[in-house]
Scaffold this active site. Structure first.
Site, PDB file in Angstrom:
ATOM      1  N   LEU A  15       0.829  -1.208   0.000  1.00 51.99           N
ATOM      2  CA  LEU A  15       0.000   0.000   0.000  1.00 51.99           C
ATOM      3  C   LEU A  15       0.864   1.260   0.000  1.00 51.99           C
ATOM      4  CD1 LEU A  15      -2.780  -1.058   2.540  1.00 51.99           C
ATOM      5  CD2 LEU A  15      -2.897  -1.054   0.045  1.00 51.99           C
ATOM      6  N   SER A  16       2.159   1.104  -0.251  1.00 49.45           N
ATOM      7  CA  SER A  16       3.064   2.259  -0.280  1.00 49.45           C
ATOM      8  C   SER A  16       2.630   3.333  -1.276  1.00 49.45           C
ATOM      9  CB  SER A  16       4.497   1.806  -0.594  1.00 49.45           C
ATOM     10  OG  SER A  16       5.040   1.082   0.482  1.00 49.45           O
ATOM     11  N   LYS A  65      16.183  -6.475   0.126  1.00 47.64           N
ATOM     12  CA  LYS A  65      16.771  -5.532   1.083  1.00 47.64           C
ATOM     13  C   LYS A  65      18.296  -5.665   1.198  1.00 47.64           C
ATOM     14  CE  LYS A  65      12.587  -5.133   3.925  1.00 47.64           C
ATOM     15  NZ  LYS A  65      12.336  -3.703   4.111  1.00 47.64           N
ATOM     16  N   ASN A  86      16.132  -0.298   2.939  1.00 49.28           N
ATOM     17  CA  ASN A  86      14.734  -0.203   2.504  1.00 49.28           C
ATOM     18  C   ASN A  86      14.408   1.143   1.850  1.00 49.28           C
ATOM     19  OD1 ASN A  86      14.581   1.458   4.848  1.00 49.28           O
ATOM     20  ND2 ASN A  86      12.401   0.989   5.033  1.00 49.28           N
ATOM     21  N   GLY A 127      14.661 -13.286   7.126  1.00 43.14           N
ATOM     22  CA  GLY A 127      14.722 -12.481   5.906  1.00 43.14           C
ATOM     23  C   GLY A 127      15.311 -11.104   6.123  1.00 43.14           C
ATOM     24  N   GLY A 128      15.181 -10.252   5.085  1.00 38.30           N
ATOM     25  CA  GLY A 128      15.857  -8.960   5.063  1.00 38.30           C
ATOM     26  C   GLY A 128      15.502  -8.018   6.187  1.00 38.30           C
ATOM     27  N   ASN A 149      14.278 -20.249  12.032  1.00 37.03           N
ATOM     28  CA  ASN A 149      13.890 -20.210  10.624  1.00 37.03           C
ATOM     29  C   ASN A 149      13.817 -21.644  10.132  1.00 37.03           C
ATOM     30  OD1 ASN A 149      13.441 -18.413   8.240  1.00 37.03           O
ATOM     31  ND2 ASN A 149      15.157 -19.593   7.424  1.00 37.03           N
ATOM     32  N   THR A 151      14.788 -22.875   7.411  1.00 38.63           N
ATOM     33  CA  THR A 151      16.141 -23.212   6.956  1.00 38.63           C
ATOM     34  C   THR A 151      17.092 -22.661   8.013  1.00 38.63           C
ATOM     35  OG1 THR A 151      15.447 -22.982   4.644  1.00 38.63           O
ATOM     36  CG2 THR A 151      17.816 -22.995   5.086  1.00 38.63           C
ATOM     37  N   GLY A 232       1.668  -5.193  11.383  1.00 38.81           N
ATOM     38  CA  GLY A 232       2.766  -4.318  11.005  1.00 38.81           C
ATOM     39  C   GLY A 232       2.365  -2.946  10.505  1.00 38.81           C
TER      40      GLY A 232
END
Length: 264
Positions: A15-16, A65, A86, A127-128, A149, A151, A232
């Site tokens: 939604l940026s 990122k 970012n 993740g990033g 995680n 992995t 978030g």
């Protein structure tokens, strides 16, 4: 007219554009902000367009990122420390990488009234954005930060940046005050983490970095257990506001219209 983008893959959920275009209009700034789905092999050409001043700036989301760093000329202290970018912009023909996720997360946690000081935190994912969350949690004086995680090797890699980080196997159960979903599982409403959160009996606060949809299955399951939950949304708004200030020198208002844009 200046052009700004958010790049990622997937990008449909972002939604940026709605948020930044609202701020551009309300501050009488001539410019446009769009989302662009890229693959990794598209990055070189995208950054060439920034160097050629065809693009004025961009936000970076999953999974780029860290992947964008080789295309940058300079990193802010925060971006260097987290190896996560970012927000990018051109300054004196140099492409600068910045990290507004750190303050975005910190301000979001303060908004919801949770005091991280002395708390034990579990982060799901590697993740990033995870390095930014760890950086912020350390800044807020968390007692202990654990990461897992699916992995495990990716989680272990985080220890190169944060020596005190604890890494556990996916699904291991310990006592935590707060659990953060920093994976992308939940962007699709039907997705579920392969994790029984009912076993984390002492965990009272469940946070998800995803804001669209506003309630992932992770948060729904926690809410059904009577836990405090937060998505978030506030992190997204705060990091975006700081990116806007970097680009335009104006601190945008976080008003009711902003909340309606994110809640739609």
């Amino acid at each position: 007219m200046k052009k700004y983008f958010v790049i990622g893959n997937p990008i449909e959920h972002s939604l940026s554009p709605e948020l930044h275009n609202y701020w551009l209009k309300s501050n009488n700034i001539e410019g446009s902000y769009s989302k662009k789905k890229l693959n990794e092999h598209d990055l070189k050409n995208f950054f060439l367009r920034i160097k050629n001043e065809e693009i004025s700036g961009a936000n970076i989301t999953v999974p780029f990122k860290k992947a964008v760093i080789p295309f940058l000329d300079e990193l802010s202290v925060e971006a260097e420390s987290t190896q996560s970018v970012n927000t990018i912009y051109l300054n004196k023909n140099k492409i600068i990488g910045h990290n507004t996720d750190i303050n975005g997360f910190e301000l979001a946690i303060k908004d919801c009234g949770f005091d991280v000081t002395g708390k034990k935190i579990l982060i799901l994912g590697a993740g990033g954005v995870v390095s930014s969350i760890i950086y912020a949690l350390n800044k807020m004086k968390a007692l202990e930060i654990t990461i897992c995680n699916r992995t495990k090797s990716k989680a272990e890699d985080m220890k190169f940046l944060y020596n005190d980080l604890i890494v556990i196997n996916w699904g291991e159960i310990y006592d935590f005050d707060m659990i953060i979903n920093a994976t992308s599982v939940g962007l699709n409403k039907e997705e579920k983490l392969n994790l029984d959160i009912s076993k984390f009996k002492s965990s009272n606060f469940f946070y998800d970095i995803i804001y669209n949809p506003p309630e992932t299955n992770f948060l729904k399951d926690a809410r059904n257990l009577g836990k405090k939950i937060q998505n978030g949304k506030r992190m997204f708004i705060h990091q975006a506001a700081q990116a806007f200030k970097i680009w335009h020198g104006i601190q945008p208002d976080i008003d009711d219209k902003v909340n309606r844009i994110i809640d739609k």
